[in-house]
Design a protein around this motif. Structure first.
Motif, PDB file in Angstrom:
ATOM      1  N   ARG A 201       0.830  -1.209   0.000  1.00  0.00           N
ATOM      2  CA  ARG A 201       0.000   0.000   0.000  1.00  0.00           C
ATOM      3  C   ARG A 201       0.867   1.261   0.000  1.00  0.00           C
ATOM      4  NH1 ARG A 201      -2.785  -4.097  -0.167  1.00  0.00           N
ATOM      5  NH2 ARG A 201      -2.019  -3.779  -2.301  1.00  0.00           N
ATOM      6  N   ALA A 202       1.997   1.232   0.719  1.00  0.00           N
ATOM      7  CA  ALA A 202       2.889   2.397   0.734  1.00  0.00           C
ATOM      8  C   ALA A 202       3.517   2.617  -0.631  1.00  0.00           C
ATOM      9  CB  ALA A 202       3.974   2.201   1.800  1.00  0.00           C
ATOM     10  N   THR A 203       3.848   1.545  -1.326  1.00  0.00           N
ATOM     11  CA  THR A 203       4.405   1.644  -2.680  1.00  0.00           C
ATOM     12  C   THR A 203       3.399   2.285  -3.619  1.00  0.00           C
ATOM     13  OG1 THR A 203       5.762  -0.336  -2.312  1.00  0.00           O
ATOM     14  CG2 THR A 203       5.368   0.313  -4.599  1.00  0.00           C
ATOM     15  N   GLU A 204       2.154   1.814  -3.540  1.00  0.00           N
ATOM     16  CA  GLU A 204       1.103   2.381  -4.398  1.00  0.00           C
ATOM     17  C   GLU A 204       0.867   3.852  -4.072  1.00  0.00           C
ATOM     18  OE1 GLU A 204      -1.480  -1.784  -4.775  1.00  0.00           O
ATOM     19  OE2 GLU A 204      -1.888  -0.351  -3.161  1.00  0.00           O
ATOM     20  N   ALA A 205       0.816   4.165  -2.774  1.00  0.00           N
ATOM     21  CA  ALA A 205       0.537   5.553  -2.368  1.00  0.00           C
ATOM     22  C   ALA A 205       1.636   6.503  -2.811  1.00  0.00           C
ATOM     23  CB  ALA A 205       0.372   5.619  -0.846  1.00  0.00           C
ATOM     24  N   ALA A 206       2.864   5.995  -2.875  1.00  0.00           N
ATOM     25  CA  ALA A 206       3.990   6.840  -3.290  1.00  0.00           C
ATOM     26  C   ALA A 206       4.057   7.016  -4.802  1.00  0.00           C
ATOM     27  CB  ALA A 206       5.296   6.225  -2.790  1.00  0.00           C
ATOM     28  N   GLY A 207       3.218   6.287  -5.533  1.00  0.00           N
ATOM     29  CA  GLY A 207       3.206   6.412  -6.989  1.00  0.00           C
ATOM     30  C   GLY A 207       4.406   5.766  -7.664  1.00  0.00           C
ATOM     31  N   ILE A 208       5.010   4.809  -6.999  1.00  0.00           N
ATOM     32  CA  ILE A 208       6.186   4.122  -7.559  1.00  0.00           C
ATOM     33  C   ILE A 208       5.702   3.000  -8.476  1.00  0.00           C
ATOM     34  CG2 ILE A 208       8.231   2.750  -7.011  1.00  0.00           C
ATOM     35  CD1 ILE A 208       8.174   4.129  -4.217  1.00  0.00           C
ATOM     36  N   PRO A 209       6.186   2.931  -9.715  1.00  0.00           N
ATOM     37  CA  PRO A 209       5.836   1.793 -10.575  1.00  0.00           C
ATOM     38  C   PRO A 209       6.296   0.490  -9.913  1.00  0.00           C
ATOM     39  CG  PRO A 209       6.889   3.527 -11.853  1.00  0.00           C
ATOM     40  CD  PRO A 209       7.068   3.892 -10.410  1.00  0.00           C
ATOM     41  N   PHE A 210       5.428  -0.514  -9.885  1.00  0.00           N
ATOM     42  CA  PHE A 210       5.736  -1.707  -9.113  1.00  0.00           C
ATOM     43  C   PHE A 210       5.378  -2.966  -9.888  1.00  0.00           C
ATOM     44  CE2 PHE A 210       1.304  -0.628  -8.107  1.00  0.00           C
ATOM     45  CZ  PHE A 210       0.670  -1.849  -8.309  1.00  0.00           C
ATOM     46  N   THR A 211       5.893  -4.083  -9.421  1.00  0.00           N
ATOM     47  CA  THR A 211       5.372  -5.413  -9.719  1.00  0.00           C
ATOM     48  C   THR A 211       5.351  -6.169  -8.408  1.00  0.00           C
ATOM     49  OG1 THR A 211       6.271  -5.437 -11.969  1.00  0.00           O
ATOM     50  CG2 THR A 211       5.688  -7.570 -10.993  1.00  0.00           C
ATOM     51  N   PHE A 212       4.187  -6.710  -8.050  1.00  0.00           N
ATOM     52  CA  PHE A 212       4.066  -7.538  -6.857  1.00  0.00           C
ATOM     53  C   PHE A 212       4.102  -9.000  -7.295  1.00  0.00           C
ATOM     54  CE2 PHE A 212       1.265  -3.921  -5.040  1.00  0.00           C
ATOM     55  CZ  PHE A 212       2.387  -3.202  -4.656  1.00  0.00           C
ATOM     56  N   VAL A 213       4.915  -9.783  -6.612  1.00  0.00           N
ATOM     57  CA  VAL A 213       5.140 -11.166  -7.013  1.00  0.00           C
ATOM     58  C   VAL A 213       4.554 -12.136  -5.997  1.00  0.00           C
ATOM     59  CG1 VAL A 213       6.919 -12.933  -7.316  1.00  0.00           C
ATOM     60  CG2 VAL A 213       7.198 -10.688  -8.380  1.00  0.00           C
ATOM     61  N   ALA A 214       3.713 -13.054  -6.469  1.00  0.00           N
ATOM     62  CA  ALA A 214       3.227 -14.164  -5.661  1.00  0.00           C
ATOM     63  C   ALA A 214       3.940 -15.418  -6.161  1.00  0.00           C
ATOM     64  CB  ALA A 214       1.719 -14.311  -5.780  1.00  0.00           C
ATOM     65  N   ALA A 215       5.093 -15.712  -5.571  1.00  0.00           N
ATOM     66  CA  ALA A 215       5.914 -16.840  -6.024  1.00  0.00           C
ATOM     67  C   ALA A 215       5.461 -18.161  -5.415  1.00  0.00           C
ATOM     68  CB  ALA A 215       7.391 -16.592  -5.694  1.00  0.00           C
ATOM     69  N   ASN A 216       4.554 -18.091  -4.439  1.00  0.00           N
ATOM     70  CA  ASN A 216       4.051 -19.282  -3.742  1.00  0.00           C
ATOM     71  C   ASN A 216       5.160 -19.956  -2.951  1.00  0.00           C
ATOM     72  OD1 ASN A 216       1.191 -19.133  -4.508  1.00  0.00           O
ATOM     73  ND2 ASN A 216       1.993 -19.357  -6.577  1.00  0.00           N
ATOM     74  N   CYS A 217       5.243 -21.289  -2.923  1.00  0.00           N
ATOM     75  CA  CYS A 217       6.229 -21.965  -2.062  1.00  0.00           C
ATOM     76  C   CYS A 217       7.578 -22.105  -2.746  1.00  0.00           C
ATOM     77  CB  CYS A 217       5.733 -23.358  -1.687  1.00  0.00           C
ATOM     78  SG  CYS A 217       4.269 -23.369  -0.649  1.00  0.00           S
ATOM     79  N   LEU A 218       8.628 -21.984  -1.948  1.00  0.00           N
ATOM     80  CA  LEU A 218       9.984 -22.250  -2.431  1.00  0.00           C
ATOM     81  C   LEU A 218      10.216 -23.753  -2.331  1.00  0.00           C
ATOM     82  CD1 LEU A 218      11.793 -19.239  -0.735  1.00  0.00           C
ATOM     83  CD2 LEU A 218      10.773 -19.374  -3.025  1.00  0.00           C
ATOM     84  N   ALA A 219      10.371 -24.392  -3.475  1.00  0.00           N
ATOM     85  CA  ALA A 219      10.220 -25.842  -3.553  1.00  0.00           C
ATOM     86  C   ALA A 219      11.298 -26.621  -2.812  1.00  0.00           C
ATOM     87  CB  ALA A 219      10.181 -26.277  -5.026  1.00  0.00           C
ATOM     88  N   ALA A 220      12.569 -26.277  -3.003  1.00  0.00           N
ATOM     89  CA  ALA A 220      13.626 -27.038  -2.327  1.00  0.00           C
ATOM     90  C   ALA A 220      13.482 -26.916  -0.817  1.00  0.00           C
ATOM     91  CB  ALA A 220      14.999 -26.564  -2.782  1.00  0.00           C
TER      92      ALA A 220
END
Length: 322
Positions: free
Chosen positions: A143-162
């Motif tokens: 939310r702070a990233t969005e409010a600051a107007g910073i271009p973003f990508t949010f990543v849902a990588a799920n589980c780290l397999a190893a």
């Protein structure tokens, strides 16, 4: 045009951490001028592994900037020499990303910021309270990233397999029991750490992913505990006793264990009992990594288990469970 000129300059915070190191290696392999911002080598918290990685990265041409997150001007100077910023900071440092956001705003030139998510899609699930509180700190950064107007990508990588294979199967041990959380039928998503690193560098530079959430959910990496154990039995030629932990036991532990021990229990409940990682659909308009990059060869769970048979990765510390 010079191909090198087309490459984004990437600055990674937490680049010597469990998942961060894979992002650094991927960034270098994909030809990006790469920097990491790390604690000074003499800092008490700096581990031997971090120093070893710094030597590896230095040899690979990575620029190493030593500093603390409290050093605003130093961070701003580092950011002015970057185009893309990736934070792979571990959970205890997640709130400190507000300092990175402040520095990005001051620098004024960053084209993309990826905060330290790399787990579940926290805006779409409601887990047990200890995990909910854990995720709320990450949501605050979003939310702070969005409010600051910073271009973003949010990543849902799920589980780290190893990491999860070590947790679930204990492949380094010779005992004949495997713990199953719930009934073992909920599907989870297990992605190999090296692939998470590669996908992250790709989405960080992809205009399609600007101001979007990208989920890493390749079809072959969707698997239940019971299926994972059966695959392991097929590959090892062994038979394991499955010891089931009922949902109510996990819920009770989440309520009675002191922090932070109640968090991993709540995470296990979310992933392997509720099936939160598969609780929402990926629609045509959503961004899913294996669909964005069909040309990329990723490691399936089946192949990862073969890796564990021949050259098993060492089990990481519990602190890596993000």
């Amino acid at each position: 045009m010079d191909r090198e000129a087309e490459k984004s300059r990437i600055l990674i915070f937490g680049g010597t951490g469990y998942i961060g190191k894979h992002m650094v290696r991927a960034s270098v392999s994909l030809g990006h001028p790469t920097s990491i911002y790390v604690r000074p080598a003499a800092a008490p918290q700096t581990r031997t592994l971090s120093l070893d990685l710094r030597r590896e990265f230095h040899s690979a041409g990575v620029r190493i900037i030593e500093g603390e997150l409290e050093e605003h001007e130093k961070m701003v100077a580092a950011l002015k020499e970057a185009d893309v910023v990736i934070s792979a900071l571990a959970y205890p440092q997640v709130p400190d990303q507000l300092k990175i956001i402040d520095a990005i705003v001051a620098a004024g030139n960053i084209k993309r910021f990826l905060p330290s998510d790399f787990g579940c899609e926290e805006d779409k699930i409601t887990p047990l309270p200890p995990f909910q509180e854990f995720l709320e700190k990450k949501r605050k950064i979003r939310r702070a990233t969005e409010a600051a107007g910073i271009p973003f990508t949010f990543v849902a990588a799920n589980c780290l397999a190893a990491y999860l294979v070590n947790i679930l199967l204990h492949p380094h041990d010779l005992h004949g029991e495997i713990v199953v959380y719930g009934n073992g039928e909920a599907n989870a998503v297990l992605n190999y750490e090296e692939d998470v690193g590669k996908y992250t560098i790709k989405v960080a530079n992809d205009p399609r992913a600007r101001n979007r959430v990208v989920t890493y959910r390749p079809e072959p990496n969707i698997i239940s505990q019971n299926r994972l154990i059966s695959l392991w039995e097929e590959k090892t030629g062994r038979s394991f006793k499955r010891v089931y932990v009922p949902e109510e036991d996990l819920v009770k532990l989440s309520q009675t264990l002191p922090p932070p021990d109640n968090i991993p229990v709540s995470i296990l409940h979310s992933i392997f009992v509720k099936g939160d990682l598969m609780s929402y659909d990926i629609n045509e308009d959503d961004l899913e990594a294996s669909r964005l990059y069909p040309e990329m060869q990723y490691t399936t769970i089946d192949h990862l288990l073969d890796v564990f048979l021949t050259d098993p990765p060492e089990p990481p510390a519990m602190a890596a469970f993000k």
